[in-house]
Enzyme design. Structure first.
Site, PDB file in Angstrom:
ATOM      1  N   LYS A 115       0.829  -1.206   0.000  1.00 37.87           N
ATOM      2  CA  LYS A 115       0.000   0.000   0.000  1.00 37.87           C
ATOM      3  C   LYS A 115       0.874   1.272   0.000  1.00 37.87           C
ATOM      4  CE  LYS A 115      -3.894  -2.328   2.346  1.00 37.87           C
ATOM      5  NZ  LYS A 115      -4.874  -2.268   3.473  1.00 37.87           N
TER       6      LYS A 115
ATOM      7  N   ARG B 238      -1.630 -14.471   4.023  1.00 36.56           N
ATOM      8  CA  ARG B 238      -2.348 -13.860   5.155  1.00 36.56           C
ATOM      9  C   ARG B 238      -1.557 -14.053   6.452  1.00 36.56           C
ATOM     10  NH1 ARG B 238      -6.706 -10.498   3.941  1.00 36.56           N
ATOM     11  NH2 ARG B 238      -7.454 -10.952   6.031  1.00 36.56           N
TER      12      ARG B 238
ATOM     13  N   HIS C 241      -2.046  -5.411   1.375  1.00 37.25           N
ATOM     14  CA  HIS C 241      -3.326  -6.078   1.137  1.00 37.25           C
ATOM     15  C   HIS C 241      -3.034  -7.493   0.668  1.00 37.25           C
ATOM     16  CE1 HIS C 241      -7.188  -7.237  -0.580  1.00 37.25           C
ATOM     17  NE2 HIS C 241      -6.478  -7.695  -1.594  1.00 37.25           N
TER      18      HIS C 241
ATOM     19  N   TYR D 219     -12.108  -2.204  -3.631  1.00 37.40           N
ATOM     20  CA  TYR D 219     -12.575  -2.408  -2.254  1.00 37.40           C
ATOM     21  C   TYR D 219     -14.106  -2.299  -2.160  1.00 37.40           C
ATOM     22  CZ  TYR D 219      -8.052  -2.707   0.199  1.00 37.40           C
ATOM     23  OH  TYR D 219      -6.833  -3.116   0.687  1.00 37.40           O
TER      24      TYR D 219
ATOM     25  N   GLU E 108      -9.382 -10.652  -7.886  1.00 43.35           N
ATOM     26  CA  GLU E 108      -8.424  -9.558  -7.680  1.00 43.35           C
ATOM     27  C   GLU E 108      -7.227  -9.666  -8.627  1.00 43.35           C
ATOM     28  OE1 GLU E 108      -9.570  -8.849  -2.982  1.00 43.35           O
ATOM     29  OE2 GLU E 108      -7.556  -9.521  -3.491  1.00 43.35           O
TER      30      GLU E 108
ATOM     31  N   ARG F 232       2.550  -6.736   9.399  1.00 40.76           N
ATOM     32  CA  ARG F 232       1.792  -5.658  10.035  1.00 40.76           C
ATOM     33  C   ARG F 232       2.258  -5.390  11.462  1.00 40.76           C
ATOM     34  NH1 ARG F 232      -3.940  -7.480   7.302  1.00 40.76           N
ATOM     35  NH2 ARG F 232      -3.980  -5.950   5.612  1.00 40.76           N
TER      36      ARG F 232
ATOM     37  N   THR G 145      -5.368  -7.652  10.507  1.00 41.39           N
ATOM     38  CA  THR G 145      -5.677  -6.344   9.923  1.00 41.39           C
ATOM     39  C   THR G 145      -5.188  -5.200  10.806  1.00 41.39           C
ATOM     40  OG1 THR G 145      -7.673  -7.352   9.005  1.00 41.39           O
ATOM     41  CG2 THR G 145      -7.541  -4.940   8.950  1.00 41.39           C
TER      42      THR G 145
ATOM     43  N   ASN H 185      -1.820  -0.111   7.011  1.00 36.98           N
ATOM     44  CA  ASN H 185      -1.314  -1.418   7.451  1.00 36.98           C
ATOM     45  C   ASN H 185      -0.490  -2.136   6.377  1.00 36.98           C
ATOM     46  OD1 ASN H 185      -3.407  -2.137   5.813  1.00 36.98           O
ATOM     47  ND2 ASN H 185      -4.630  -3.156   7.373  1.00 36.98           N
TER      48      ASN H 185
ATOM     49  N   PHE I 208     -15.457   3.103   7.286  1.00 33.88           N
ATOM     50  CA  PHE I 208     -14.076   3.461   6.967  1.00 33.88           C
ATOM     51  C   PHE I 208     -13.814   3.516   5.456  1.00 33.88           C
ATOM     52  CE2 PHE I 208     -14.140  -1.186   7.813  1.00 33.88           C
ATOM     53  CZ  PHE I 208     -13.687  -1.670   6.598  1.00 33.88           C
TER      54      PHE I 208
END
Ligand code: ATP
Ligand code: MG
Length: 143
Positions: A11, A87, A117, A51, A128, A104, A93, A114, A59
């Site tokens: 990100k 993950r 993704h 998203y 995706e 993270r 998250t 964070n 948010f």
């Protein structure tokens, strides 16, 4: 376990803080192979669409604003159980709740910023990956 592909994004906070290499090192050390990659600036429409499942969440506006605040590094990762493995490498998250040693926990500052993704299931991974890459842009790894 089957070889899978998953979609990963470093990100704008990760790119801006010069953490691309740190993040890629963690992928590679976990046995995840980068099979496609591109740096890009997301448009507002692209971020909203990507998203879209979160459109109704409080948010959402801030999430989109953050995702277009600077360039992102988008990659397809390939490996045994790649979706769950990525993950695991990412961590929870909320960085405060993420296990030590995860991206993270070690690198992120807040739930809003964070660093990474990662797709959360086989169907979202397929959707995706297709959102960002043509099949011909993905390079299957023989070794
Ligand atoms: P990502 O989809 O970015 O990989 P994730 O799957 O861990 O993250 P999601 O529930 O899909 O988490 O949320 C997407 C993103 O929205 C999160 O990465 C986070 O930046 C933001 N987000 C999620 N929940 C909250 C929250 N309660 N408050 C603020 N931001 C949130
Ligand atoms: Mg998610």
């Amino acid at each position: 376990m089957a070889v899978e592909r998953t979609l990963s994004i470093v990100k704008p906070d990760g790119v801006g803080r010069n953490l691309i290499g740190d993040v890629y090192r963690r992928f590679e050390q976990a046995g995840l192979k980068v099979v496609a990659a591109r740096m890009m600036q997301l448009s507002q429409a692209e971020a909203e669409s990507f998203y879209g499942v979160h459109r109704e969440r409080g948010f959402f506006k801030d999430l989109v604003k953050f995702m277009i605040s600077g360039p992102v590094m988008v990659q397809v990762l390939e490996g045994e159980g790649a979706i769950a493995k990525n993950r695991d490498v990412m961590g929870a998250t909320d960085p405060k709740k993420a296990d030590k040693g995860t991206i993270r926990a070690d690198l992120a500052t807040s739930i809003d910023e964070n660093i990474v993704h990662g797709s959360d299931a086989a169907d979202t991974a397929a959707r995706e990956i297709a959102f960002f890459f043509r099949e011909t842009e993905i390079c299957p790894r023989k070794r």
